[in-house]
Design a protein around this motif. Structure first.
Motif, mmCIF file in Angstrom:
data_model
loop_
_atom_site.group_PDB
_atom_site.id
_atom_site.type_symbol
_atom_site.label_atom_id
_atom_site.label_comp_id
_atom_site.label_asym_id
_atom_site.label_seq_id
_atom_site.Cartn_x
_atom_site.Cartn_y
_atom_site.Cartn_z
ATOM 1 N N ASN A 130 0.761 -1.301 0.035
ATOM 2 C CA ASN A 130 0.063 0.042 0.043
ATOM 3 C C ASN A 130 0.848 1.097 -0.019
ATOM 4 N N ARG A 131 2.105 1.376 0.818
ATOM 5 C CA ARG A 131 3.054 2.545 0.756
ATOM 6 C C ARG A 131 3.496 2.640 -0.747
ATOM 7 N N ARG A 132 3.930 1.575 -1.190
ATOM 8 C CA ARG A 132 4.349 1.673 -2.623
ATOM 9 C C ARG A 132 3.433 2.115 -3.642
ATOM 10 N N LEU A 133 2.164 1.733 -3.619
ATOM 11 C CA LEU A 133 1.010 2.249 -4.238
ATOM 12 C C LEU A 133 0.784 3.589 -4.200
ATOM 13 N N ARG A 134 0.693 4.221 -2.967
ATOM 14 C CA ARG A 134 0.521 5.510 -2.596
ATOM 15 C C ARG A 134 1.670 6.346 -2.988
ATOM 16 N N ALA A 135 2.861 5.714 -3.180
ATOM 17 C CA ALA A 135 3.600 6.480 -3.581
ATOM 18 C C ALA A 135 3.833 6.654 -5.099
ATOM 19 N N ALA A 136 3.389 5.602 -5.777
ATOM 20 C CA ALA A 136 3.297 5.628 -7.257
ATOM 21 C C ALA A 136 2.140 6.482 -7.698
ATOM 22 N N LEU A 137 1.111 6.502 -6.907
ATOM 23 C CA LEU A 137 -0.163 7.458 -7.104
ATOM 24 C C LEU A 137 0.498 8.706 -6.984
ATOM 25 N N VAL A 138 1.220 9.262 -6.110
ATOM 26 C CA VAL A 138 1.766 10.740 -6.018
ATOM 27 C C VAL A 138 2.439 10.931 -7.121
ATOM 28 N N LEU A 139 3.523 9.830 -7.862
ATOM 29 C CA LEU A 139 3.892 10.459 -8.868
ATOM 30 C C LEU A 139 3.037 10.374 -9.974
ATOM 31 N N VAL A 140 2.064 9.697 -10.211
ATOM 32 C CA VAL A 140 1.235 9.918 -11.508
ATOM 33 C C VAL A 140 0.355 11.023 -11.292
#
Length: 72
Positions: A34-44
Motif C-alpha cells: 500500500n505504501r508503494r502504491l501510494r507513492a506511485a499514485l503521487v508520482l502519477v
C-alpha cells in the motif's frame, strides 16, 4: 490419555501462534505494498498535473493565434 490431550493442546497453541505470525507477515506485506502504491499514485498525480498545466499553456497559445484564414 492426559498426555495425549496435553500434546494436542500444545500443538494447537503452537499452530495458533504460527497462524498469528503468518497473518502478521501478510498484513505487513500488504502495508508495504500500500505504501508503494501510494507513492506511485503521487508520482502519477504530479505527472497529470504537469500535463494539465502544459495543456492549459498550449490552449492559451492557440487562443492567442489569429483566427483569420483558419478553417474551423
Amino acid at each position: 490419555m492426559r498426555r495425549d490431550l496435553d500434546h494436542l493442546a500444545r500443538g494447537r497453541v503452537r499452530t495458533a501462534a504460527t497462524d498469528r505470525q503468518a497473518t502478521r507477515a501478510r498484513l505487513d506485506a500488504t502495508d508495504e505494498e500500500n505504501r508503494r502504491l501510494r507513492a506511485a499514485l503521487v508520482l502519477v498525480q504530479r505527472d497529470r498535473d504537469a500535463a494539465l498545466a502544459e495543456l492549459a499553456s498550449l490552449r492559451e497559445l492557440v487562443d492567442s493565434l489569429p483566427r483569420e484564414g483558419w478553417r474551423a
